[in-house]
Scaffold this motif. Structure first.
Motif, PDB file in Angstrom:
ATOM      1  N   GLU A  85       0.729  -1.230  -0.156  1.00 27.30           N
ATOM      2  CA  GLU A  85      -0.096  -0.018  -0.203  1.00 27.30           C
ATOM      3  C   GLU A  85       0.955   1.350  -0.018  1.00 27.30           C
ATOM      4  O   GLU A  85       0.329   2.318  -0.510  1.00 27.30           O
ATOM      5  N   VAL A  86       2.135   1.257   0.638  1.00 30.86           N
ATOM      6  CA  VAL A  86       2.954   2.409   0.961  1.00 30.86           C
ATOM      7  C   VAL A  86       4.180   2.228   0.228  1.00 30.86           C
ATOM      8  O   VAL A  86       4.628   0.762   0.197  1.00 30.86           O
ATOM      9  N   VAL A  87       4.668   3.117  -0.480  1.00 33.63           N
ATOM     10  CA  VAL A  87       6.031   2.840  -1.107  1.00 33.63           C
ATOM     11  C   VAL A  87       6.940   3.935  -0.693  1.00 33.63           C
ATOM     12  O   VAL A  87       6.543   5.286  -0.751  1.00 33.63           O
ATOM     13  N   GLY A  88       8.213   3.791  -0.454  1.00 37.20           N
ATOM     14  CA  GLY A  88       9.375   4.734  -0.350  1.00 37.20           C
ATOM     15  C   GLY A  88      10.026   4.820  -1.488  1.00 37.20           C
ATOM     16  O   GLY A  88      10.659   3.967  -1.897  1.00 37.20           O
ATOM     17  N   ILE A  89      10.034   5.938  -2.272  1.00 39.87           N
ATOM     18  CA  ILE A  89      10.542   5.899  -3.312  1.00 39.87           C
ATOM     19  C   ILE A  89      11.981   6.787  -3.037  1.00 39.87           C
ATOM     20  O   ILE A  89      12.143   8.244  -2.949  1.00 39.87           O
ATOM     21  N   GLU A 136       8.734  -1.111  -0.035  1.00 37.91           N
ATOM     22  CA  GLU A 136       7.286  -1.750   0.093  1.00 37.91           C
ATOM     23  C   GLU A 136       7.047  -2.510   1.342  1.00 37.91           C
ATOM     24  O   GLU A 136       8.145  -3.006   1.672  1.00 37.91           O
ATOM     25  N   ALA A 137       6.098  -2.906   1.519  1.00 40.75           N
ATOM     26  CA  ALA A 137       5.617  -3.821   2.720  1.00 40.75           C
ATOM     27  C   ALA A 137       4.591  -4.718   2.633  1.00 40.75           C
ATOM     28  O   ALA A 137       3.618  -4.077   1.888  1.00 40.75           O
ATOM     29  N   ALA A 138       4.344  -5.789   3.311  1.00 38.36           N
ATOM     30  CA  ALA A 138       3.272  -6.690   3.312  1.00 38.36           C
ATOM     31  C   ALA A 138       3.160  -7.240   4.570  1.00 38.36           C
ATOM     32  O   ALA A 138       4.276  -7.719   5.220  1.00 38.36           O
ATOM     33  N   SER A 139       2.028  -7.300   5.159  1.00 39.29           N
ATOM     34  CA  SER A 139       1.664  -7.837   6.529  1.00 39.29           C
ATOM     35  C   SER A 139       0.817  -8.929   6.597  1.00 39.29           C
ATOM     36  O   SER A 139      -0.062  -9.202   5.892  1.00 39.29           O
ATOM     37  N   GLY A 140       0.796  -9.705   7.849  1.00 39.92           N
ATOM     38  CA  GLY A 140      -0.312 -10.513   8.265  1.00 39.92           C
ATOM     39  C   GLY A 140      -0.394 -11.931   7.542  1.00 39.92           C
ATOM     40  O   GLY A 140       0.550 -12.283   6.782  1.00 39.92           O
ATOM     41  N   GLN A 141      -1.028 -12.480   8.073  1.00 43.43           N
ATOM     42  CA  GLN A 141      -1.296 -14.027   7.604  1.00 43.43           C
ATOM     43  C   GLN A 141      -2.466 -14.167   6.505  1.00 43.43           C
ATOM     44  O   GLN A 141      -3.554 -13.973   6.769  1.00 43.43           O
ATOM     45  N   MET A 142      -1.826 -14.679   5.350  1.00 43.28           N
ATOM     46  CA  MET A 142      -2.568 -14.698   4.290  1.00 43.28           C
ATOM     47  C   MET A 142      -3.319 -15.970   4.354  1.00 43.28           C
ATOM     48  O   MET A 142      -2.977 -16.916   5.077  1.00 43.28           O
ATOM     49  N   PHE A 143      -4.177 -16.168   3.263  1.00 45.64           N
ATOM     50  CA  PHE A 143      -4.734 -17.698   3.126  1.00 45.64           C
ATOM     51  C   PHE A 143      -5.602 -18.041   4.055  1.00 45.64           C
ATOM     52  O   PHE A 143      -5.723 -19.220   4.388  1.00 45.64           O
ATOM     53  N   THR A 144      -6.222 -17.174   4.828  1.00 45.83           N
ATOM     54  CA  THR A 144      -6.992 -17.308   6.175  1.00 45.83           C
ATOM     55  C   THR A 144      -8.433 -18.074   5.526  1.00 45.83           C
ATOM     56  O   THR A 144      -8.792 -18.785   6.436  1.00 45.83           O
ATOM     57  N   SER A 145      -8.495 -18.347   4.316  1.00 43.16           N
ATOM     58  CA  SER A 145      -9.792 -18.913   3.879  1.00 43.16           C
ATOM     59  C   SER A 145      -9.434 -20.405   3.884  1.00 43.16           C
ATOM     60  O   SER A 145     -10.164 -21.065   3.863  1.00 43.16           O
ATOM     61  N   ARG A 146      -8.335 -20.695   3.725  1.00 36.50           N
ATOM     62  CA  ARG A 146      -7.955 -21.998   3.620  1.00 36.50           C
ATOM     63  C   ARG A 146      -7.113 -22.215   4.828  1.00 36.50           C
ATOM     64  O   ARG A 146      -6.508 -21.629   5.559  1.00 36.50           O
ATOM     65  N   SER A 147      -7.244 -23.567   5.404  1.00 34.94           N
ATOM     66  CA  SER A 147      -6.698 -23.696   6.750  1.00 34.94           C
ATOM     67  C   SER A 147      -5.136 -23.705   6.883  1.00 34.94           C
ATOM     68  O   SER A 147      -4.861 -23.111   7.955  1.00 34.94           O
ATOM     69  N   PHE A 151       2.911 -16.126  12.716  1.00 39.68           N
ATOM     70  CA  PHE A 151       2.794 -15.459  11.698  1.00 39.68           C
ATOM     71  C   PHE A 151       2.584 -13.997  11.702  1.00 39.68           C
ATOM     72  O   PHE A 151       2.064 -13.308  10.753  1.00 39.68           O
ATOM     73  N   ARG A 152       2.312 -13.591  13.128  1.00 41.49           N
ATOM     74  CA  ARG A 152       2.134 -12.303  13.359  1.00 41.49           C
ATOM     75  C   ARG A 152       3.563 -11.190  12.974  1.00 41.49           C
ATOM     76  O   ARG A 152       4.331 -11.688  13.538  1.00 41.49           O
ATOM     77  N   GLY A 153       3.311 -10.584  11.916  1.00 42.61           N
ATOM     78  CA  GLY A 153       4.326  -9.572  11.586  1.00 42.61           C
ATOM     79  C   GLY A 153       4.266  -9.277  10.297  1.00 42.61           C
ATOM     80  O   GLY A 153       3.113  -9.535   9.672  1.00 42.61           O
ATOM     81  N   GLY A 154       5.405  -8.732   9.753  1.00 46.97           N
ATOM     82  CA  GLY A 154       5.376  -8.365   8.317  1.00 46.97           C
ATOM     83  C   GLY A 154       6.777  -8.531   7.577  1.00 46.97           C
ATOM     84  O   GLY A 154       7.771  -8.609   8.234  1.00 46.97           O
ATOM     85  N   PHE A 155       6.660  -8.210   6.287  1.00 48.39           N
ATOM     86  CA  PHE A 155       7.854  -8.221   5.465  1.00 48.39           C
ATOM     87  C   PHE A 155       8.202  -6.811   4.992  1.00 48.39           C
ATOM     88  O   PHE A 155       7.071  -6.040   4.458  1.00 48.39           O
ATOM     89  N   ILE A 156       9.283  -6.173   5.187  1.00 53.34           N
ATOM     90  CA  ILE A 156       9.558  -4.710   4.705  1.00 53.34           C
ATOM     91  C   ILE A 156      10.576  -5.369   3.578  1.00 53.34           C
ATOM     92  O   ILE A 156      11.423  -5.834   3.833  1.00 53.34           O
ATOM     93  N   LEU A 157      10.355  -4.837   2.357  1.00 55.36           N
ATOM     94  CA  LEU A 157      11.164  -5.154   1.248  1.00 55.36           C
ATOM     95  C   LEU A 157      11.498  -4.104   0.504  1.00 55.36           C
ATOM     96  O   LEU A 157      10.983  -3.092   0.450  1.00 55.36           O
ATOM     97  N   GLU A 158      12.413  -4.538  -0.562  1.00 54.27           N
ATOM     98  CA  GLU A 158      12.881  -3.260  -1.357  1.00 54.27           C
ATOM     99  C   GLU A 158      13.315  -3.851  -2.583  1.00 54.27           C
ATOM    100  O   GLU A 158      13.303  -5.265  -2.901  1.00 54.27           O
ATOM    101  N   LYS A 159      12.992  -3.279  -3.803  1.00 51.04           N
ATOM    102  CA  LYS A 159      13.323  -3.620  -5.029  1.00 51.04           C
ATOM    103  C   LYS A 159      13.909  -2.560  -5.762  1.00 51.04           C
ATOM    104  O   LYS A 159      13.856  -1.377  -5.350  1.00 51.04           O
TER     105      LYS A 159
END
Ligand SMILES: Cc1cc2nc3c(=O)[nH]c(=O)nc-3n(C[C@H](O)[C@H](O)[C@H](O)COP(=O)(O)OP(=O)(O)OC[C@H]3O[C@@H](n4cnc5c(N)ncnc54)[C@H](O)[C@@H]3O)c2cc1C
Ligand SMILES: *[C@@H]1O[C@H](CO)[C@@H](O)[C@H](O)[C@H]1NC(C)=O
Ligand SMILES: *[C@@H]1O[C@H](CO)[C@@H](O)[C@H](O)[C@H]1NC(C)=O
Ligand SMILES: *[C@@H]1O[C@H](CO)[C@@H](O)[C@H](O)[C@H]1NC(C)=O
Ligand SMILES: *[C@@H]1O[C@H](CO)[C@@H](O)[C@H](O)[C@H]1NC(C)=O
Length: 581
Positions: A342-346, A354-365, A407-415
Motif C-alpha cells: 500500500e505504501v512505497v518509499g521512492i 514496500e511492505a506486506a503484513s499479516g497471515q494470508m490464506f485465512t480462507s484455507r486452513s 505469523f504475526r508480523g510483516g515483511f519490509i522489502l525493497e526492489k
C-alpha cells in the motif's frame, strides 16, 4: 538459541517447492461476458472474419482488445480460463493460493529461472493482474518521455484504466507505521495518496477495492463492443502463420494455429487487407517464446528445435530482466492487519521500499506468509536437495499447526529500479505449454547491487524507527532480524559464511522475485517505436516484453495503460490512413 519465536520462524519457513496435487478441485467457468467462449467450441478453421487477432488476454491484451473492438472485429486467444468466480483470484486474503497451485489447470504456471529463483507466470484471462499483489502506480514522466510516448494520451489512457480497476487502499496501523518509519528516516517528502511516481513516501493505488475484492485487466473488457469481440478461453497458440515466407518480399502474418483443452488443433486466418494484424500480448515469457516457435529468432536456436526460419532475429529473447526483491521479516508482538503493498518509499538512490503484513490464506486452513510463502517458493526451510514431496507435505502440515503468533508480523522489502543486469530466454522444447529457459543474472551489474545494499540499509533504519516501534520486539535489533532471513533458505540459492555480515552477499543470497520480469521483445531491438515486429508485416508485440526497464515502482498500471494507449494509436493510424510500413 533459546528465543522462542526464532525457532518458530525457522520451523515455519518450511520448505516447500511443489505443493501437493489438488485432486478434485472444482474448476470454475465464470463466463461473465457474452463474448467469452470455450476454445473447444470454435470451428477447426475460420477464414477472414477478424481484422485483429490478439494472442494472450492478459494485462495488456485485455485493454488492447477492448479498445480495438470499438471499431473492428477482434479475436482474443487466451490459453487460460476465466478469472470470474474463482475465490483464489478474487479475494485479497487468498493471495498466494493461485501461485501455490502447481496443477496443470492452475491460473499460474511456475517456472524456475537459471538463477535458481522460483517464479510464476499467468495462465488466465486478465493475466498477471489476476495473481499479483495489486499495487497500482504510474510510471514517472521521465519514463514516459524516454519511451517516446505521447504524454497526453498516456494520461488519458491511465485514467481510462483507473476508472475501472484502481482504488485507494484503507491504510491501517501496520502500513501506517511503515509509512511513518520511511518519513522518519528521511524518504521525503510525504506525497499522500497518489498514483504518480514522485520521489518521497506515498500511498499508492490498488486493484483491490475496499472490500478486498480484486479487479483485473479482464474487467477492462467491460469497455468492449460485445458485438465485435470474441474471447476464446483455453486457446493455446502454438504458431503464427506467415504468407510470402521464403519469397523475396517480407513475410506477412496471416493467421494462427491454436490448441483447445482437448488438444484439438484450430486455425484462424485474418481478414484479408493491408490493415489486418496479429498482436502478440503473451507476456515477457510468452511473447518471445511464441515468436521463436513461429520462426522469428536466432536461426541456430530455431534449427535445434526443427522450426522453419521465417526471420533470423537473434535479439528475440535478449534483454530479459527481473527486478530483484530482498526482504526482512519483522515479527510483531501485537496483531497486525493483512495487507499487501500500500505504501512505497521512492528513495533517491533507486531503491523502492514496500511492505506486506499479516497471515494470508485465512480462507484455507494452512497458515502462511502470503507474498513470502514457502508454498510459492520464496522462503523455505529445507535446502533444495532435501525438498522431496514427503518432506514438503510434512512441512505444510507443520506450518498449519504453528501458533498464530508465528505469523504475526510483516515483511519490509525493497526492489531496485531498472534493473541494469540482463539475461536471456531460450526455447527448451517446441511445445508452447512448456516453459522456455530464462536467466535474469540478478546483480550482475554492480550498480544493481549497490542499490540493493542501500535499500536494505534503509529498511534497517525503518525497523528501528520510533514510528515502527510498536510492531517489533525490542530485544531484536535490525541486524538480528536480518540474520534470521540470512539463515533461512531462500529459493534455490546457497548461503555463504558472510551472508549475514556482508550486505552485498545478503542481497545475492536472499534474492527473490517481485515478478516484474520484462524484456525479450524490446522496443528498438525486436519491435519498432510503433511496436511492429521489425522485418515482417502485420505483426506487433504489445505487453511487458517490450520494456527496457520496469516502469514506475510496479509495472501493472503501465502495462494496462500501454494496451489502451496502443489500441487508440492503432485506431488513429487507421483513421489517418497511415501507411503500414
Ligand atoms: C505474483 C505477482 C505479483 C505481482 N505484483 C504486482 C503488483 O503488486 N503491482 C504491479 O504493478 N505489478 C505486479 N506484478 C507484475 C504485473 O502483474 C505484470 O508485470 C503484468 O501483469 C504483466 O503483464 P503482461 O500483459 O506483460 O503479461 P500477462 O499479464 O502475463 O499476460 C500474458 C497472457 O498471455 C497468455 N498467453 C501466454 N502464452 C500464450 C499462448 N501461447 N497462447 C495464448 N495465450 C498465451 C497468458 O495466459 C496471459 O494471460 C506482479 C506479478 C505477479 C505474477
Ligand atoms: C472447455 O472445454 C473443455 C473440453 O470440452 C473442457 O474440458 C473445459 O472444462 C471447458 N472449459 C470451460 C471453462 O468450460
Ligand atoms: C485454490 O487454491 C487452492 C490452493 O492452492 C487449490 O487447492 C484450489 O484447487 C484452488 N481453487 C480453484 C477454484 O482454483
Ligand atoms: C525477547 O522478547 C520476547 C518477548 O518479550 C521474549 O520471549 C524473548 O525471550 C526475548 N529474547 C531475548 C533474547 O531476550
Ligand atoms: C546469526 O546467526 C548465526 C546462526 O544462528 C549465529 O551464529 C550468529 O551469532 C548470529 N549473528 C548475529 C549478529 O546475531
Amino acid at each position: 538459541m533459546g528465543i522462542w519465536w526464532w525457532r518458530l520462524i525457522l520451523v515455519s519457513l518450511a520448505g516447500i517447492l511443489f505443493s501437493p496435487k489438488h485432486g478434485a478441485s472444482q474448476r470454475v467457468t465464470g463466463m461473465k461476458y457474452t463474448f467469452m467462449k470455450n476454445a473447444s467450441s470454435a470451428p477447426s478453421v475460420s477464414y477472414y472474419e477478424y481484422e485483429y487477432i490478439v494472442i494472450g488476454g492478459g494485462t495488456a491484451g485485455c485493454p488492447l482488445a477492448a479498445t480495438l473492438s470499438e471499431k473492428h472485429k477482434v479475436l482474443v486467444l487466451e490459453r487460460g480460463p476465466s478469472p470470474y468466480g474463482n475465490p483464489n483470484i478474487t479475494n485479497l486474503d487468498a493471495f498466494g493460493a493461485a501461485l501455490s497451485d502447481t496443477s496443470p489447470n492452475s491460473p499460474s504456471q511456475r517456472f524456475i529461472s537459471q538463477d535458481g529463483v522460483i517464479n510464476s507466470r499467468a495462465r488466465v484471462l486478465g493475466g498477471g493482474s489476476c495473481l499479483n499483489a495489486g499495487f497500482y502506480t504510474r510510471a514517472s514522466p521521465y519514463y514516459v518521455r524516454e519511451a517516446g510516448w505521447d504524454g497526453k494520451l498516456v494520461k488519458k489512457s491511465y485514467e481510462w484504466v483507473e476508472r475501472v480497476v484502481a482504488f485507494e487502499p484503507i491504510v491501517r496501523q501496520w502500513q501506517s507505521a511503515v509509512r511513518g518509519g520511511l518519513l522518519e528516516v528521511g524518504v521525503l517528502p510525504y506525497n499522500g495518496f497518489t498514483f504518480d511516481h514522485i520521489r518521497g513516501t506515498k500511498v499508492g493505488g490498488t486493484i483491490f477495492d475496499q472490500h478486498g475484492h480484486r479487479h483485473t485487466a479482464a474487467d477492462l473488457l467491460e469497455y468492449a463492443n460485445p458485438t465485435q469481440l470474441t474471447v476464446l478461453l483455453q486457446a493455446t497458440v502454438s504458431k503464427i502463420l506467415f504468407t510470402n515466407k521464403g519469397s523475396r518480399s517480407r513475410p506477412v502474418a496471416s493467421g494462427v494455429i491454436f490448441m483447445d483443452a482437448l488438444g484439438r488443433e484450430h486455425r484462424v486466418y485474418l481478414k484479408q487487407g493491408p490493415k489486418s494484424e496479429i498482436i502478440v500480448s503473451a507476456g515477457a515469457l510468452g511473447s518471445p517464446q511464441l515468436l521463436m516457435l513461429s520462426g522469428i529468432g536466432a536461426e541456430r536456436e530455431l534449427r535445434k528445435h526443427n522450426i522453419d526460419v521465417v526471420l533470423n532475429q537473434p535479439l528475440v529473447g535478449q534483454g530479459m530482466s527481473d527486478n530483484p526483491m530482498n526482504a526482512i521479516f519483522v515479527p510483531s508482538p501485537v496483531p497486525v492487519e493483512v495487507s499487501l503493498i500500500e505504501v512505497v518509499g521512492i528513495t533517491n538512490v533507486g531503491s523502492y521500499i514496500e511492505a506486506a503484513s499479516g497471515q494470508m490464506f485465512t480462507s484455507r486452513s494452512p497458515r502462511d506468509y502470503g507474498m513470502f510463502s514457502p508454498k510459492i517458493g520464496q522462503f523455505s526451510k529445507l535446502p533444495p536437495k532435501q525438498r522431496s514431496p514427503e518432506a514438503v507435505a510434512k512441512a505444510i502440515e507443520k506450518m498449519g499447526m504453528l501458533e498464530p503468533a508465528a505469523f504475526r508480523g510483516g515483511f519490509i522489502l525493497e526492489k531496485i529500479m531498472g534493473p541494469i543486469s540482463t539475461g536471456e530466454l531460450q526455447l527448451e522444447t517446441s511445445d508452447p505449454n512448456d516453459n522456455p529457459s530464462v536467466s535474469f543474472n540478478y546483480f550482475k551489474d554492480p550498480r544493481d547491487l549497490r542499490r540493493c545494499v542501500q535499500g536494505i540499509r534503509t529498511i534497517e533504519k525503518v525497523i528501528e524507527s520510533k514510528a515502527f516501534s510498536r510492531f517489533r520486539y525490542h530485544n531484536m535489533s535490525a541486524s538480528v532480524l536480518l540474520n534470521m532471513t540470512a539463515n533461512s533458505p531462500v529459493n534455490l540459492l546457497p548461503k555463504h559464511s558472510n551472508t549475514a555480515t556482508s550486505l552485498e552477499q545478503f542481497c545475492r543470497d536472499t534474492v527473490m522475485t517481485i515478478w516484474h520480469y520484462h524484456g525479450g521483445c524490446q522496443v528498438g531491438r525486436v519491435v519498432d517505436a510503433r511496436y511492429k515486429v521489425i522485418g515482417v508485416d502485420a505483426l506487433r508485440v504489445i505487453d511487458g516484453s517490450t520494456f527496457n526497464c520496469s516502469p514506475g515502482t510496479n509495472p501493472q498500471a503501465t502495462v494496462m495503460m500501454l494496451g489502451r494507449y496502443m489500441g487508440v494509436k492503432i485506431l488513429r493510424e487507421r483513421l489517418a490512413g497511415a501507411e503500414t510500413e
